[in-house]
Scaffold this active site. Structure first.
Site, mmCIF file in Angstrom:
data_model
loop_
_atom_site.group_PDB
_atom_site.id
_atom_site.type_symbol
_atom_site.label_atom_id
_atom_site.label_comp_id
_atom_site.label_asym_id
_atom_site.label_seq_id
_atom_site.Cartn_x
_atom_site.Cartn_y
_atom_site.Cartn_z
ATOM 1 N N ASP A 412 0.862 -1.174 0.000
ATOM 2 C CA ASP A 412 0.000 0.000 0.000
ATOM 3 C C ASP A 412 0.901 1.226 0.000
ATOM 4 O OD1 ASP A 412 -2.324 1.608 0.317
ATOM 5 O OD2 ASP A 412 -1.893 1.741 2.454
ATOM 6 N N LYS A 413 0.316 2.401 -0.199
ATOM 7 C CA LYS A 413 1.128 3.599 -0.231
ATOM 8 C C LYS A 413 0.916 4.488 0.974
ATOM 9 C CE LYS A 413 -0.005 7.188 -1.474
ATOM 10 N NZ LYS A 413 -0.402 8.381 -0.672
ATOM 11 N N PHE A 557 -19.054 11.510 2.853
ATOM 12 C CA PHE A 557 -18.150 10.773 1.965
ATOM 13 C C PHE A 557 -18.273 9.272 2.196
ATOM 14 C CE2 PHE A 557 -14.199 8.582 1.189
ATOM 15 C CZ PHE A 557 -13.776 9.082 -0.026
ATOM 16 N N GLY A 695 -4.803 3.583 -4.335
ATOM 17 C CA GLY A 695 -6.030 4.198 -4.814
ATOM 18 C C GLY A 695 -5.803 5.528 -5.501
ATOM 19 N N ARG A 809 -5.762 3.419 -8.606
ATOM 20 C CA ARG A 809 -7.219 3.434 -8.526
ATOM 21 C C ARG A 809 -7.793 2.043 -8.254
ATOM 22 N NH1 ARG A 809 -8.713 8.647 -7.660
ATOM 23 N NH2 ARG A 809 -8.500 10.011 -9.467
ATOM 24 N N ASP A 839 -6.467 -2.586 3.478
ATOM 25 C CA ASP A 839 -5.379 -3.499 3.118
ATOM 26 C C ASP A 839 -5.570 -4.891 3.708
ATOM 27 O OD1 ASP A 839 -3.961 -1.368 1.844
ATOM 28 O OD2 ASP A 839 -3.336 -0.669 3.817
#
Length: 1223
Positions: A412-413, A557, A695, A809, A839
Site C-alpha cells: 500500500d502507499k 463521503f 487508490g 485506482r 489493506d
C-alpha cells in the site's frame, strides 16, 4: 483490569478457530429480530442467546478426550498410535512397547500442556468477563447483575470507563441531546473516540428510572451478523416508527468515555454480539516447506513399506530354504510353521522396527524452532521504533521460514510508504495556481527551510505551526476577491471535523482523516476559522467577524461517492451546496458553462499530481428554496427505509449534486517515511519484485514510483494500461509484450507445473536476459478487465517482465485479487504490507505485514507480522527471514540424515540374522536416541546458526536468492541427505561387522557378542552424528558447544548406568546386560573400530564439501570467506556507494478519505451546551471541548534513535564481492 481482560479475549479469538461452529448448527436461522424492552417473557419465546461467552475449548471432563482426538487427527500421531498397537501383538513385535510409547506420550504431553495452558487463560478470561457487574433495570429497580445474566430486551446502565456488556441500542445519556463517546480499540484498533447519539424521543427519558421502566418500545432489526460498521433496524413506540442505524448502537467491546452515564437496550447478547460473531475461523496459512514435508513423509512411509516387503520376502525365502530345517527342533505353533505367514508377520515386525525413519520428534522440534525464530523477531531492537514505543511483533509462528523465500511484495502507499501526515501545499482558484515562489525575474524558486513564510499575524486565531510561502494568496484574501473567499469558506464548512478550544483562542481540530484536518487548518490560517459547531449551525470567524451558517444537510463521503457535500443557509438567507471530492467524480457533475475553467483546473491538477501532491476538486451550487424543500421530503422518507436505505440516499445525493460551479482544487503533501527509497533499492537487489497497489490517480501513482526509485528517467519504457474495454486492455498488454520481447517471440509462459528450480532455469532466466528495464502502470478500470480469466495470463506475463509494477485506482478487493493472481500463476511466496482497513483483504492472502501507522490498527490486527516503519521490512526479510529459512533447511537435512543413518542399520542386519526382525541396538537406545542423545544439538543449530552475519546479509542482498529458488531444501536435497544417511548406516554396520569377525580381546577371548556389537555401533553412531552436526554448524555459540559435548557426555553416562550392577539390582528384567559397556569400551580394538567408522563416514563428506567450495563456490561461500577475512584484518572503512535518486521528479501521494460524522451532525444534537466564557473575540468558545480524539500529538516523521535503522545506510548499498576481494 477490564482492558487487560478484553485484550486477552481479542488475542484468543485469533488463536482458536470458530467458537460459533457448534452453536450455529443448533439454532434456526433468523430472518429478522424482534426485541421488546422490559419484557423478558416475550423475548424468551425466540430463544435468543444469553450474555455468557465461552471462548474456551475444554472443561475438566472433556479436555482429555477432545484434546487426544484433535492430536490424533495429525498423520504422524495417528501413525505412531497404530505402531504402538502393533507392538502389543507378541507375534510381530520384537521391540518393547515403551520404545514407541515413551516418545509418543512425551509429544502428546507437551502438546497437551501447551493446549491446556492456553485454554486455562481462556477460561480465566471468560470468567473475568462473565462475572463483571452491570446495572440492570429489573422490575422498576436498578440491580447489580453479572454479565452472564443479562438478557436480550434488558435495559442496562453504563458509567464512564465501563465496557459495554452487550450490543445496545443507546436510549439516553448524561450528555446533551443523548450524545455519548466510545472507544472502539477492542473492535477495530482505533484509539480515537467515536460519537454515538440516541434518538430524540428516547433521549428525553434521561436517567428517570420510572420512565425507563415504563418504556415498552419494540425493535425490529437485522439478525445477528459480523458487520461492525452497519446496523439496520426500526424502533416502534407510541404508534410511531424511528429509523435505527449503527450510529445509535453501542457494541460489546467498546468502552464508554467522557460520558458520566448512559442507558441502553440489549439487542444482541453473548455469542450473537458482533464482537463474538467476528471471532470466526482465521485462514490457515501453510509454508511451502510444510507442504513439501507432508509429501516427503508420505514418501518415507512408502519407502518403509518397500523395505518391509523386501525383508518379508527375504524371511519367506529363508524360512523355506534354511529355517525349515529347524522346525522340528523348535516348539513352534503349527500356525507359524507356514513360511508365507512367517513373512507376513515379519513385514509388520520390520514396520515397527524401522518406524523411526519417520521421526515423531520432528514435528515438535519444528514448532520449537519456529517459536524461537518468532521471539528473535520480537526481541530485535533494530526493529524497535522508539518514537511510538513500538517493537516488531511476530503474530504467527508458522511463516518464519517463508520470509526467506519472498519473491513479490505488494505494498500500500498511504501510511505504508508515506507518513500520512498532511500539509496544505498548493491550490488552484479560479484558474490561477498559488503556492509557488518566484524571484524578481519571474523564475520559479525551490522552496527550502530557509524560504521565508507568509506572515499570518493579521489572524489572531492562526495555527503557528502552519507554513505557506506564497504571499499572493494572502493578498487575494485581503483584497476580498469573491472566489478566493468562497474557496476557503468551502474548506471551512464542508467537513466533519470537530473543534476543541482548550485555552482561549487555542483551537485544536479533531478530524476523521489527516487530510480533512489539513484543509480546515489551511482555511483557518487564511482567515476563515472554523470556530465551533452545534447540531444545526457552523460558526466561522471570517476575517475577524463571526458568521453563523445554518447546517441543513451533510452528504457524507464514502468509497463509492468519493466526494462530500454540505448544504447550508448563510446569514443572507441564501441556500448553498458546497462539495469537494475526486476530480474525476466532481467534473462529471459540473454545469456545462464550466468547461473552459475545468480544462485549466485539470492542467493544474495534473501539475500537482506530477509533483506528488494529493489533490481534491472544489465546487459549489446555489439552491432554489422550493427544489430544496421537495428534496428534503424525499431525504426524510429515504432515511427511514428499512431496505436499500444507502442506495436510496445515494440516489438523492446524486440528484442534488448536479450542475455545480467549479471553484478550484487543493494540493496536499504527504512525505515518504524515512528510508523507503533505500529499502526498496536493497530489496530490488535481492530480486524481490515490489508492486505498489494504491487508490491514487494515474499521475500521482507514477510519481510514487519516481519518489521511491522504482521508476527512473533512464528506464527504456513505461507502459501505461488505461483501456476501458477488455479488447483495449488486451491490445495494450500485447503491444507492451511485443515491445519487450520483440515480435514473434510470444512464447513466455508461467510454467505452472514446473518445479521452482526448473522455473528458474527457463522463465526466470528468460526474464533476467532482458537487460532493458521496463515499468508497467495499470489503472483500476483496466485492471478489472485484465483480471478476467481470458486476460490474466498475459497480465502476469507482461508484469513479470517489467522491473516495476504500479496499480492505481484499485479497490481493496482488487488488491487481494492481484496478490492471489501472482500467487496462483507464479507459485511464488508473496508478502502484502499495509496499514489500513482497506489493506486487510490482501494481507490475509499470504504473508501479511501490518504497519502501525496513522490509519489505525486494523491491518496490524489482521497481519502475521507488524512493526512501525516500512524500512524494517528489509531487516525482516534479509536477516530474520533468510536466517529462518537457512536454519530450517539445515535442520531438516540433518534430521532426515541422522534418522536414516540410525534406522537403516536394522535393514542391513536383517540380511545376516535370517530376517528375524532382531534389533541391532538396545531397546533403551532406540527410545532415547531422538529425544535425548541427538535432540538438543540439532535444536541449537536450528535456533542460532548463521551462514553470514546480519551486516553481510544486508550488504549483499543477492544472498537472499537461494531461498527464492528453494535451493536449500527441496526434493533433490532430501534425496541427497537421505542417501548420505543410507551410506552412513551401511558403513556403521559393516565396518564393525567385518572387524568383529576376527577380532579378539586383549586376553585372547572372542569379542563379538551381540551386545558388544550393539554398543560399538551405537557409540559410533552418536559420535558420527555429533561430528556431522559440528561440520554443519556455521556459527558456534556457547549453547552449541554445551549441547553437542553435553549430549555425548549424557550418552556415555546413560550407557554405563544402564549396564551397571546397581540398576540391574533394581530392574533385573529391564537391564539384564551387566557390564557390557564397561567390558566393550575398555578394549583398544573397539575404539579403533569406532575411530575407523567415524573417519570413513565423515571424510567423504568433508572432501566433497571442500572440493565444491574450492572449485564451485556459491555466493554464500564467497561472502563467508570475506567475512572471515574481515575478522582477521579488523574493521576497515569502506567507500560504499550510496543509493541516490535517479529522477528529478518529486514524490507523489494518493488522496484517501474515510467515512465522516456527517449523518451524526445533521441528525442534530451532537454538541454539548456551551457555557459562557469571556473572550476578546466576538464569538465565545465552548467551555467543554467536543473533540473526538483525546490529546494525541503528531509524532515526528523520522526516527534518530541508534537502535533503529538510521545508521545502517551503508548496509543498503550494492557492493560486489569482486570489489571487496580487490580491496
Amino acid at each position: 483490569m477490564d482492558g487487560a481482560c478484553f485484550r486477552e479475549t481479542r488475542r484468543t479469538r485469533r488463536r482458536w478457530p470458530d467458537v460459533m461452529a457448534i452453536w450455529k448448527k443448533d439454532v434456526r436461522i433468523e430472518e429478522e429480530r424482534h426485541v421488546r424492552a422490559n419484557d423478558r417473557d416475550y423475548n424468551e419465546r425466540f430463544s435468543y442467546a444469553d450474555n455468557r461467552i465461552k471462548t474456551a475449548k475444554y472443561n475438566v471432563f472433556t479436555f482429555l478426550p477432545i484434546n487426544l482426538f484433535e492430536q490424533f487427527q495429525r498423520f504422524a500421531n495417528a501413525y505412531f498410535l497404530v505402531l504402538l498397537i502393533l507392538q502389543l501383538i507378541p507375534e510381530i513385535s520384537s521391540l518393547s512397547w515403551f520404545t514407541t510409547i515413551v516418545p509418543l506420550v512425551l509429544v502428546l504431553a507437551i502438546t497437551a500442556v501447551k493446549d491446556a495452558t492456553d485454554d486455562y487463560f481462556r477460561h480465566k478470561s471468560d470468567q473475568q468477563v462473565n462475572t463483571r457487574q452491570s446495572q440492570v433495570l429489573i422490575k422498576g429497580k436498578l440491580q447489580n447483575e453479572k454479565w452472564m445474566n443479562v438478557r436480550v430486551g434488558d435495559i442496562i446502565k453504563l458509567e464512564n470507563n465501563q465496557f459495554v456488556a452487550a450490543d445496545l441500542l443507546l436510549l439516553s445519556s448524561s450528555e446533551p441531546y443523548g450524545l455519548c463517546y466510545i472507544e472502539t480499540a477492542e473492535l477495530d484498533g482505533e484509539t480515537n473516540l467515536k460519537v454515538r447519539q440516541a434518538l430524540t424521543v428516547t433521549s428525553d427519558l434521561g436517567d428517570d428510572v420510572s420512565k425507563l421502566a415504563d418504556f415498552n418500545g419494540e425493535v425490529i432489526c437485522e439478525p445477528p451478523n459480523n458487520k461492525l460498521d452497519k446496523f439496520t433496524g426500526t424502533l416502534y413506540w407510541k404508534d410511531n416508527k424511528y429509523p435505527l442505524d449503527n450510529e445509535k448502537m453501542l457494541l460489546r467491546g467498546c468502552v464508554l468515555r467522557n460520558t458520566e452515564w448512559c442507558f441502553g437496550l440489549v439487542i444482541f447478547a453473548g455469542l450473537q454480539t458482533k464482537l463474538m460473531q467476528n471471532c470466526g475461523r482465521t485462514k490457515f496459512k501453510r509454508t511451502s516447506i510444510d507442504k513439501l514435508m507432508n509429501t516427503l513423509v508420505l514418501w518415507i512411509f512408502g519407502f518403509l513399506i518397500c523395505m518391509g516387503i523386501i525383508l518379508a520376502i527375504g524371511n519367506t525365502i529363508w524360512e523355506q530354504k534354511v529355517g525349515s530345517n529347524f522346525w522340528e527342533y523348535l516348539q513352534w505353533k503349527e500356525l507359524t510353521i507356514n513360511a508365507v505367514f512367517s513373512g507376513f508377520l515379519t513385514f509388520w515386525s520390520y514396520v515397527i522396527i524401522l518406524n523411526t525413519v519417520v521421526p515423531i520428534s520432528l514435528y515438535v522440534s519444528v514448532e520449537v524452532l519456529r517459536l524461537g525464530h518468532s521471539y528473535f523477531i520480537n526481541w530485535d531492537r533494530r526493529m524497535y521504533y522508539s518514537r511510538k514505543d513500538t517493537p516488531a511483533e511476530a503474530r504467527t509462528t508458522t511463516l518464519n521460514e517463508e520470509l526467506g523465500q519472498v519473491e513479490f511484495i505488494f505494498s500500500d502507499k498511504t501510511g505504508t510508504l508515506t507518513q500520512n501526515i498532511m500539509v496544505f501545499n498548493k491550490c488552484s482558484i479560479n484558474g490561477k495556481t498559488y503556492g509557488d515562489v518566484y524571484d524578481e525575474f519571474g523564475h520559479k524558486v525551490d522552496i527550502t527551510e530557509k524560504t521565508p513564510c507568509v506572515d499570518f499575524s493579521f489572524n489572531p486565531l492562526m495555527d503557528r505551526k502552519f507554513r505557506f510561502h506564497d504571499s499572493t494568496l494572502v493578498e487575494a484574501i485581503k483584497l476580498e476577491e469573491p472566489l478566493v473567499q468562497e474557496f476557503f469558506r468551502l474548506l471551512a464548512l464542508c467537513h466533519t471535523v470537530m473543534p476543541e478550544e482548550r485555552n482561549e483562542g487555542e483551537l485544536v481540530y479533531q478530524a476523521p482523516s489527516p487530510d480533512e484536518g489539513a484543509l480546515v487548518t489551511a482555511a483557518r490560517n487564511f482567515g476563515f476559522v472554523f470556530r465551533s459547531r452545534t447540531p444545526e449551525t457552523i460558526t466561522l470567524y471570517e476575517m475577524g467577524h463571526a458568521v453563523t451558517y445554518q447546517l441543513l444537510a451533510i452528504l457524507d463521503f464514502n468509497n463509492v461517492r468519493k466526494r462530500m457535500s454540505v448544504i447550508v443557509r448563510n446569514p443572507k438567507g441564501q441556500l448553498k451546496l458546497y462539495s469537494k471530492g475526486a476530480d474525476t467524480i466532481l467534473f462529471d457533475r459540473l454545469d456545462p458553462s464550466n468547461e473552459e475553467f475545468m480544462f485549466t483546473t485539470s492542467e493544474h491538477l495534473n501539475e500537482f499530481a506530477g509533483e506528488g501532491l494529493r489533490t481534491l476538486a472544489l465546487a459549489y451550487k446555489d439552491l432554489d428554496e422550493d427544489v430544496f424543500d421537495e428534496w428534503m421530503k424525499k431525504l426524510l422518507f429515504a432515511s427511514t427505509a428499512l431496505e436499500n436505505r444507502e442506495e436510496k440516499l445515494g440516489a438523492l445525493y446524486e440528484e442534488i449534486e448536479q450542475g455545480m460551479m467549479l471553484l478550484g482544487a487543493t494540493a496536499i503533501e504527504d512525505k515518504l517515511q524515512e528510508g523507503v527509497p533505500e529499502t526498496i533499492a536493497c530489496l530490488t537487489l535481492a530480486n524481490i519484485k515490489i508492486w505498489v497497489l494504491t487508490g491514487d490517480k494515474l499521475e500521482t501513482a507514477m510519481n510514487i514510483g519516481y519518489s521511491c526509485n522504482m521508476l527512473r528517467d533512464d528506464m527504456n519504457e513505461v507502459f501505461i494500461i488505461s483501456g476501458h474495454t477488455m479488447l483495449e486492455v488486451q491490445q495494450e498488454l500485447r503491444m507492451a509484450k511485443e515491445r519487450i520481447m520483440g515480435p514473434g517471440k510470444d512464447k513466455f509462459s508461467s510454467g505452472l507445473d514446473m518445479e521452482k528450480t526448473e522455473l528458474y532455469s527457463s522463465d526466470s532466466v528468460f526474464e533476467e536476459t532482458i537487460i532493458a528495464e521496463y515499468a508497467l502502470i495499470i489503472n483500476g478500470h483496466s485492471l478489472a478487465n485484465a483480471l478476467e480469466a481470458d486476460l490474466e495470463q498475459i497480465l502476469v506475463d507482461v508484469a513479470c517482465l517489467c522491473k516495476t509494477v504500479i496499480c492505481c485506482r484499485v479497490t481493496p478487493l482488487q488488491k487481494a485479487l492481484v496478490v492471489e493472481l501472482i500467487k496462483r500463476h507464479k507459485r511464488a511466496v508473496t508478502l502484502a504490507i499495509g496499514d489500513g482497513a482497506n489493506d486487510v483483504s490482501m494481507i490475509n492472502t499470504h504473508i501479511g505485514v501490518g504497519i502501525s501507522g496513522q490509519e489505525g490498527m486494523q491491518a496490524v490486527l489482521a497481519s502475521d507480522y507488524s512493526f512501525a516503519q516500512f524500512r524494517y521490512l528489509q531487516r525482516l526479510l534479509l536477516v530474520h527471514g533468510r536466517w529462518s529459512y537457512h536454519r530450517m533447511c539445515n535442520f531438516l537435512c540433518y534430521f532426515f540424515y541422522k534418522n536414516f543413518a540410525f534406522t537403516l542399520v536394522h535393514f542391513w542386519y536383517g540380511f545376516l540374522c535370517g530376517f528375524s526382525a532382531q534389533t541391532v541396538y538396545d531397546q533403551w537406545f532406540i527410545t532415547l536416541f531422538n529425544i535425548v542423545y541427538t535432540s538438543l544439538p540439532v535444536l541449537a543449530m536450528g535456533l542460532f546458526d548463521q551462514d553470514v552475519n546480519e551486516q553481510y546479509s544486508l550488504r549483499y542482498p543477492n544472498l537472499y536468492r537461494p531461498g527464492q529458488l528453494n535451493q536449500l531444501f527441496n526434493k533433490r536435497k532430501f534425496f541427497t541427505c537421505t542417501l548420505q544417511g543410507v551410506c552412513t548406516s551401511f558403513i556403521l554396520f559393516f565396518i564393525p561387522y567385518g572387524a568383529f569377525m576376527t577380532a579378539v580381546r586383549d586376553d585372547g577371548t572372542h569379542i563379538s557378542d551381540q551386545q558388544a556389537f550393539a554398543v560399538t555401533i551405537a557409540t559410533s553412531l552418536v559420535i558420527v552424528v555429533s561430528v556431522q552436526i559440528g561440520l554443519d554448524t556455521n556459527y558456534w555459540t556457547a549453547v552449541n558447544h554445551f549441547f553437542i559435548w553435553g549430549s555425548l557426555a549424557v550418552y556415555f553416562a546413560i550407557l554405563f548406568a544402564m549396564h551397571s550392577d546397581g540398576i540391574f539390582t533394581i530392574f533385573p528384567n529391564q537391564f539384564p546386560f551387566i557390564g557390557t559397556a564397561r567390558n566393550s569400551l575398555n578394549q583398544k580394538i573397539v575404539w579403533l573400530v569406532i575411530l575407523l567408522t567415524t573417519v570413513v563416514c565423515i571424510m567423504p563428506m568433508v572432501a566433497v564439501r571442500f572440493i565444491k567450495a574450492d572449485l564451485y563456490p556459491t555466493h554464500t561461500d564467497k561472502v563467508r570467506l570475506l567475512q572471515q577475512a574481515s575478522r582477521r584484518q579488523g574493521p576497515q572503512e569502506q567507500n560504499l556507494r550510496r543509493v541516490r535518486r535517479t529522477s528529478s521528479r518529486r514524490s507523489a501521494y494518493a488522496f484517501a478519505h474515510q467515512q465522516g460524522y456527517g449523518e451524526l451532525i445533521t441528525s442534530g444534537k451532537n454538541m454539548k451546551v456551551p457555557t459562557s466564557s469571556t473572550s476578546t473575540y466576538p464569538l465565545s468558545s465552548p467551555a467543554r471541548g467536543t473533540s473526538l480524539v483525546k490529546n494525541s500529538g503528531t509524532t515526528d516523521a523520522a526516527e534518530t534513535n541508534s537502535t533503529g535503522f538510521g545508521r545502517e545506510s551503508d548496509q543498503n548499498q550494492e557492493v560486489t564481492v569482486e570489489d571487496l576481494e580487490a580491496r
